[in-house]
Scaffold this motif. Structure first.
Motif, PDB file in Angstrom:
ATOM      1  N   GLY A  18       7.392 -16.412  12.493  1.00 50.47           N
ATOM      2  CA  GLY A  18       8.206 -17.215  13.019  1.00 50.47           C
ATOM      3  C   GLY A  18       7.997 -18.637  12.298  1.00 50.47           C
ATOM      4  N   VAL A  19       9.305 -19.189  11.930  1.00 46.68           N
ATOM      5  CA  VAL A  19       9.201 -20.419  11.219  1.00 46.68           C
ATOM      6  C   VAL A  19       8.950 -21.623  12.555  1.00 46.68           C
ATOM      7  N   SER A  20       9.759 -21.430  13.337  1.00 45.97           N
ATOM      8  CA  SER A  20       9.852 -22.547  14.477  1.00 45.97           C
ATOM      9  C   SER A  20       8.323 -22.280  15.375  1.00 45.97           C
ATOM     10  N   LEU A  21       8.042 -21.047  15.544  1.00 47.20           N
ATOM     11  CA  LEU A  21       6.856 -20.854  16.416  1.00 47.20           C
ATOM     12  C   LEU A  21       5.797 -21.380  15.525  1.00 47.20           C
ATOM     13  N   GLY A  22       5.570 -21.020  14.122  1.00 45.37           N
ATOM     14  CA  GLY A  22       4.523 -21.860  13.402  1.00 45.37           C
ATOM     15  C   GLY A  22       4.427 -23.154  13.426  1.00 45.37           C
ATOM     16  N   ARG A  23       5.738 -23.904  13.091  1.00 43.85           N
ATOM     17  CA  ARG A  23       5.534 -25.118  13.418  1.00 43.85           C
ATOM     18  C   ARG A  23       5.043 -25.907  14.724  1.00 43.85           C
ATOM     19  N   ASN A  24       5.560 -25.271  15.557  1.00 39.35           N
ATOM     20  CA  ASN A  24       5.111 -25.441  17.136  1.00 39.35           C
ATOM     21  C   ASN A  24       3.767 -25.286  17.435  1.00 39.35           C
ATOM     22  N   THR A  25       3.299 -24.175  16.694  1.00 39.51           N
ATOM     23  CA  THR A  25       1.941 -23.774  17.128  1.00 39.51           C
ATOM     24  C   THR A  25       0.849 -24.801  16.367  1.00 39.51           C
ATOM     25  N   GLY A  26       1.456 -25.367  15.158  1.00 38.61           N
ATOM     26  CA  GLY A  26       0.629 -26.320  14.492  1.00 38.61           C
ATOM     27  C   GLY A  26       0.511 -27.225  15.136  1.00 38.61           C
ATOM     28  N   ALA A  27       1.739 -27.913  15.650  1.00 38.10           N
ATOM     29  CA  ALA A  27       1.781 -29.105  16.356  1.00 38.10           C
ATOM     30  C   ALA A  27       0.815 -28.976  17.777  1.00 38.10           C
ATOM     31  N   SER A  28       0.827 -28.153  18.132  1.00 36.39           N
ATOM     32  CA  SER A  28       0.030 -27.920  19.536  1.00 36.39           C
ATOM     33  C   SER A  28      -1.282 -27.981  19.074  1.00 36.39           C
ATOM     34  N   LEU A  29      -1.759 -27.806  17.824  1.00 35.76           N
ATOM     35  CA  LEU A  29      -3.107 -27.781  17.559  1.00 35.76           C
ATOM     36  C   LEU A  29      -3.689 -29.320  17.045  1.00 35.76           C
ATOM     37  N   ALA A  30      -2.337 -30.011  16.714  1.00 40.00           N
ATOM     38  CA  ALA A  30      -2.930 -31.266  15.871  1.00 40.00           C
ATOM     39  C   ALA A  30      -3.589 -32.457  16.769  1.00 40.00           C
ATOM     40  N   LYS A  31      -4.356 -33.057  16.068  1.00 35.49           N
ATOM     41  CA  LYS A  31      -5.102 -34.017  16.671  1.00 35.49           C
ATOM     42  C   LYS A  31      -4.587 -35.382  16.479  1.00 35.49           C
ATOM     43  N   HIS A  32      -3.508 -35.882  15.556  1.00 26.75           N
ATOM     44  CA  HIS A  32      -3.248 -37.041  15.193  1.00 26.75           C
ATOM     45  C   HIS A  32      -1.687 -37.173  15.711  1.00 26.75           C
ATOM     46  N   GLU A  33      -1.425 -38.441  15.969  1.00 23.29           N
ATOM     47  CA  GLU A  33       0.151 -38.579  16.650  1.00 23.29           C
ATOM     48  C   GLU A  33       1.231 -38.446  15.310  1.00 23.29           C
ATOM     49  N   ARG A  34       0.781 -38.885  14.197  1.00 25.82           N
ATOM     50  CA  ARG A  34       1.897 -38.585  13.120  1.00 25.82           C
ATOM     51  C   ARG A  34       1.770 -37.094  12.613  1.00 25.82           C
ATOM     52  N   LEU A  35       2.916 -36.527  12.680  1.00 26.29           N
ATOM     53  CA  LEU A  35       2.821 -35.111  12.112  1.00 26.29           C
ATOM     54  C   LEU A  35       3.765 -34.993  10.790  1.00 26.29           C
ATOM     55  N   LEU A  36       3.168 -34.101  10.085  1.00 25.87           N
ATOM     56  CA  LEU A  36       4.107 -33.671   8.593  1.00 25.87           C
ATOM     57  C   LEU A  36       4.331 -32.359   8.645  1.00 25.87           C
ATOM     58  N   PHE A  37       5.364 -31.547   8.516  1.00 24.88           N
ATOM     59  CA  PHE A  37       5.479 -30.168   8.502  1.00 24.88           C
ATOM     60  C   PHE A  37       6.031 -29.906   7.124  1.00 24.88           C
ATOM     61  N   LEU A  38       5.071 -28.996   6.736  1.00 23.51           N
ATOM     62  CA  LEU A  38       5.187 -28.468   5.281  1.00 23.51           C
ATOM     63  C   LEU A  38       5.472 -26.914   5.047  1.00 23.51           C
ATOM     64  N   LYS A  89      16.879 -13.913   7.431  1.00 18.35           N
ATOM     65  CA  LYS A  89      15.238 -13.375   7.694  1.00 18.35           C
ATOM     66  C   LYS A  89      14.329 -14.432   7.162  1.00 18.35           C
ATOM     67  N   PHE A  90      13.360 -14.733   8.014  1.00 15.96           N
ATOM     68  CA  PHE A  90      12.197 -15.469   7.598  1.00 15.96           C
ATOM     69  C   PHE A  90      11.287 -14.865   6.595  1.00 15.96           C
ATOM     70  N   GLY A  91      10.769 -15.503   5.490  1.00 17.88           N
ATOM     71  CA  GLY A  91      10.057 -14.634   4.455  1.00 17.88           C
ATOM     72  C   GLY A  91      10.500 -13.908   3.631  1.00 17.88           C
ATOM     73  N   HIS A  92      11.901 -13.717   3.202  1.00 18.46           N
ATOM     74  CA  HIS A  92      12.521 -12.808   2.614  1.00 18.46           C
ATOM     75  C   HIS A  92      12.350 -12.968   0.935  1.00 18.46           C
ATOM     76  N   TYR A  93      11.881 -14.080   0.602  1.00 23.30           N
ATOM     77  CA  TYR A  93      11.733 -14.534  -0.896  1.00 23.30           C
ATOM     78  C   TYR A  93      10.529 -13.836  -1.423  1.00 23.30           C
ATOM     79  N   SER A  94      10.863 -13.193  -2.497  1.00 22.16           N
ATOM     80  CA  SER A  94       9.762 -12.437  -3.324  1.00 22.16           C
ATOM     81  C   SER A  94       8.705 -13.251  -3.582  1.00 22.16           C
ATOM     82  N   ASN A  95       7.208 -12.569  -3.600  1.00 22.19           N
ATOM     83  CA  ASN A  95       6.186 -13.582  -3.635  1.00 22.19           C
ATOM     84  C   ASN A  95       5.807 -13.786  -5.470  1.00 22.19           C
ATOM     85  N   GLN A  96       6.888 -14.356  -5.980  1.00 19.96           N
ATOM     86  CA  GLN A  96       6.783 -14.512  -7.532  1.00 19.96           C
ATOM     87  C   GLN A  96       5.467 -15.585  -7.806  1.00 19.96           C
ATOM     88  N   LYS A  97       4.894 -15.764  -8.967  1.00 20.03           N
ATOM     89  CA  LYS A  97       4.036 -16.524  -9.386  1.00 20.03           C
ATOM     90  C   LYS A  97       4.484 -17.712  -9.858  1.00 20.03           C
TER      91      LYS A  97
END
Length: 243
Positions: free
Chosen positions: A68-88, A235-243
Motif C-alpha cells: 500500500g502506498v499510503s500505508l507505506g508512507r504512514n508507516t515511514g512517518a511513524s518511524l521517523a525521528k525528525h520533524e521535517r519529512l520528505l516522502f519519495l 493498482k499500486f505497483g503495476h508498472y513493469s520493473n524495467q532497467k
C-alpha cells in the motif's frame, strides 16, 4: 537547517532503489535519515537498499507484510525521528543540491507541506511536453484545489499527525487528497524547483492514456469527492520493473 527524515516507499524496485540512494549519498546537505518502507517485495529491493548502510549510516529498511502506498508512507512517518519529512518514490532522481535548495526554500517560505515539479532532463520532446503540461496543471490548481505528485512531497510530523496521515482507503490520488486537506490548515505551495522522474509510467501507459486517467480522476474528485472504493480500479505497483 534542521535534520530531515526521508521516507522512500518501494515495491519490487531492485533496479531503481540503488540509484536514488546513491543520489542521497551525494547530497550537499547531510543531516538526514533514510527510511525505506517496502511493500513485501518479491525481488531483492530490501537487500539492495540494505547494501547502502555503510554510505548512509542512518538507514532503516522496514519490510511490511502488506502492500500500500499510503500505508507505506504512514508507516515511514511513524518511524521517523525528525520533524521535517520528505516522502519519495523509489524511481525518483535528485540533483546533489536538491535537499539544500528545498530546505532553504521551505524555511524562507514558512511551508509545512510542499510539492515539487517534475523535471524532464534528457527525455524526448514528447515526454518534455507531457511533463510541462502536467506541471502547468500543478501550478494552477495549487491555489484553489491543490494536486500533487506523491513521488516527492515535503511535510512535517506535526502536519502529518494533524492530517491523520495519508488516507489508506484511497487507491488513486491519495497524494492529492493529502495536500488538499493540508491546504485547509497548513499553507501549501509548490517549490520552484524540480526532481527527475522515471518515464516508465508514461512509456507503459502512454501519454494520452495516463493524462486522461489523471484528468478524469481529478475531475471526479472535484465533483464527487475522494475515491475510497477503487472506482477507477487503479493498482499500486503495476508498472513493469524495467532497467
Amino acid at each position: 537547517m534542521n535534520p530531515l527524515s526521508i521516507v522512500i516507499i518501494t515495491l519490487n524496485e531492485e533496479n531503481r532503489i540503488g540509484r536514488l540512494l546513491e543520489d542521497l549519498t551525494e547530497q550537499t546537505f547531510k543531516n538526514f535519515e533514510v527510511i525505506v518502507v517496502d511493500s513485501n517485495s518479491s525481488d531483492a529491493t530490501c537487500e539492495v537498499a540494505q547494501s547502502f548502510s555503510a554510505s548512509i549510516p542512518d538507514l532503516t529498511v522496514h519490510k511490511m507484510d502488506k502492500q500500500g502506498v499510503s500505508l507505506g508512507r504512514n508507516t515511514g512517518a511513524s518511524l521517523a525521528k525528525h520533524e521535517r519529512l520528505l516522502f519519495l518514490d523509489a524511481d525518483v532522481r535528485l540533483s546533489p543540491d536538491f535537499l539544500t535548495k528545498a530546505l532553504t526554500q521551505l524555511n524562507e517560505k514558512g511551508l509545512e507541506v510542499a510539492g515539487v515539479y517534475m523535471g524532464s532532463k534528457g527525455l524526448p520532446v514528447a515526454h518534455k511536453l507531457g511533463y510541462m503540461t502536467f506541471n502547468i496543471g500543478l501550478f494552477l490548481t495549487q491555489f484553489a484545489f491543490p494536486t500533487a505528485v506523491g513521488a516527492c512531497i515535503f511535510s512535517t510530523r506535526r502536519a502529518h499527525k494533524d492530517l491523520l496521515g495519508f488516507d489508506e482507503n484511497i487507491t488513486l490520488c491519495e497524494d492529492c487528497d493529502y495536500v488538499k486537506r493540508a491546504s485547509r490548515t497548513w499553507r501549501f505551495r509548490f517549490l520552484p524547483m524540480t526532481f527527475e522522474f522515471d518515464p516508465r509510467r508514461l512509456e507503459q501507459d502512454g501519454f494520452l492514456r495516463m493524462g486522461y486517467t489523471y484528468l478524469k480522476a481529478n475531475v471526479r474528485r472535484f465533483l464527487f469527492g475522494e475515491m475510497r472504493n477503487n472506482e477507477m480500479e487503479y493498482k499500486f505497483g503495476h508498472y513493469s520493473n524495467q532497467k
